[in-house]
Design an enzyme around this catalytic site. Structure first.
Site, mmCIF file in Angstrom:
data_model
loop_
_atom_site.group_PDB
_atom_site.id
_atom_site.type_symbol
_atom_site.label_atom_id
_atom_site.label_comp_id
_atom_site.label_asym_id
_atom_site.label_seq_id
_atom_site.Cartn_x
_atom_site.Cartn_y
_atom_site.Cartn_z
ATOM 1 N N LEU A 71 19.107 -4.900 5.864
ATOM 2 C CA LEU A 71 20.018 -4.858 4.947
ATOM 3 C C LEU A 71 21.478 -5.224 5.406
ATOM 4 C CD1 LEU A 71 18.967 -1.361 3.096
ATOM 5 C CD2 LEU A 71 18.133 -3.836 2.826
ATOM 6 N N THR A 98 0.766 -1.365 0.162
ATOM 7 C CA THR A 98 0.109 0.014 0.034
ATOM 8 C C THR A 98 0.874 1.260 -0.129
ATOM 9 O OG1 THR A 98 -0.222 -0.010 2.358
ATOM 10 C CG2 THR A 98 -1.818 -1.232 1.280
ATOM 11 N N ASN A 99 2.012 1.349 0.544
ATOM 12 C CA ASN A 99 2.878 2.223 0.346
ATOM 13 C C ASN A 99 3.525 2.324 -0.704
ATOM 14 O OD1 ASN A 99 3.382 3.907 2.973
ATOM 15 N ND2 ASN A 99 3.483 1.608 3.905
ATOM 16 N N HIS A 120 8.859 3.311 8.877
ATOM 17 C CA HIS A 120 8.593 2.488 9.872
ATOM 18 C C HIS A 120 7.308 2.767 10.647
ATOM 19 C CE1 HIS A 120 9.641 -0.207 13.263
ATOM 20 N NE2 HIS A 120 9.070 0.699 14.041
#
Ligand code: GAR
Length: 204
Positions: free
Chosen positions: A91, A13-14, A107
């Protein structure tokens, strides 16, 4: 126009908020990479005509090689920046060093609360409700070697109501994320973010 790569692990959705608000305007989403096959975020990329790839960790001997493949793809597509939009992996140092101050994460809480290893997705909202805090929010930040510890670009809060479920909190925070992430990425693409130590100055 700056080219960005967007990393996802789920519904996206982002990613959709980035497609709707900045793609083709302040930024070109050059590539979407998912570490999970068959997630709806990949469909969103396809519907928007954006190239996408699935890179599964199982196909690689180790984590280093898995992340090296993603870096290679992002470089092939000449990405100036990388956006973690619900990417549920931490990462490697080599990845971070390949894009210094050019990786942005969203976040779903007010960093430095409810963040770090183990705090992702619904785990965050469950912890927020269990703790009984009265506000939570969303944070967009640059990524550095500390998990969820990089300089903060944008941060806003929402209230937590007494009878909220984690799902209620998630919905309220997501609506905020969809506003904050495109705004932060647009600022990045307009070269309006100056990092000074832990602080990020936003140029007019
Ligand atoms: C978002 O809430 C994002 O903040 C969170 O995952 C969700 C992805 O939703 N990211 C993290 O928890 C990373 N630590 P989406 O796939 O619908 O954009």
């Amino acid at each position: 126009m700056k080219k960005i790569g967007v990393l996802i692990s789920g519904g996206g959705t982002n990613l959709q908020a980035l497609i709707d608000n900045i793609h083709g305007d302040t930024a070109e989403i050059a590539l979407v990479v998912s570490n999970k096959a068959d997630v709806y975020g990949l469909t969103r990329a396809e519907q928007a005509g954006i190239p996408s790839a699935t890179v599964s960790e199982q196909a690689f001997k180790n984590e280093k090689l898995f992340f090296a493949k993603i870096v290679e793809l992002l470089q092939d597509y000449q990405c100036d920046g990388v956006i973690l939009a619900g990417f549920m992996r931490i990462l490697t140092e080599e990845f971070i060093d390949s894009f210094p101050n050019r990786i942005i994460n969203i976040h779903p809480a007010l960093i430095p609360s409810f963040c770090g290893e183990g705090y992702y997705g619904m785990h965050v909202h469950r912890a927020v409700v269990d703790y009984g805090v009265k506000v939570t929010g969303a944070t967009v930040h640059f990524v550095n070697a500390v998990c969820d510890g990089g300089p903060i670009i944008l941060q806003e809060c929402v209230s937590v109501k007494d009878d909220d479920t984690p799902e209620d909190v998630q919905q309220r925070v997501l609506a905020l994320e969809h506003r904050l992430l495109p705004k932060a990425v647009a600022l990045f693409c307009q070269d309006r973010l100056v990092v000074e130590g832990r602080r990020v100055q936003i140029l007019p």
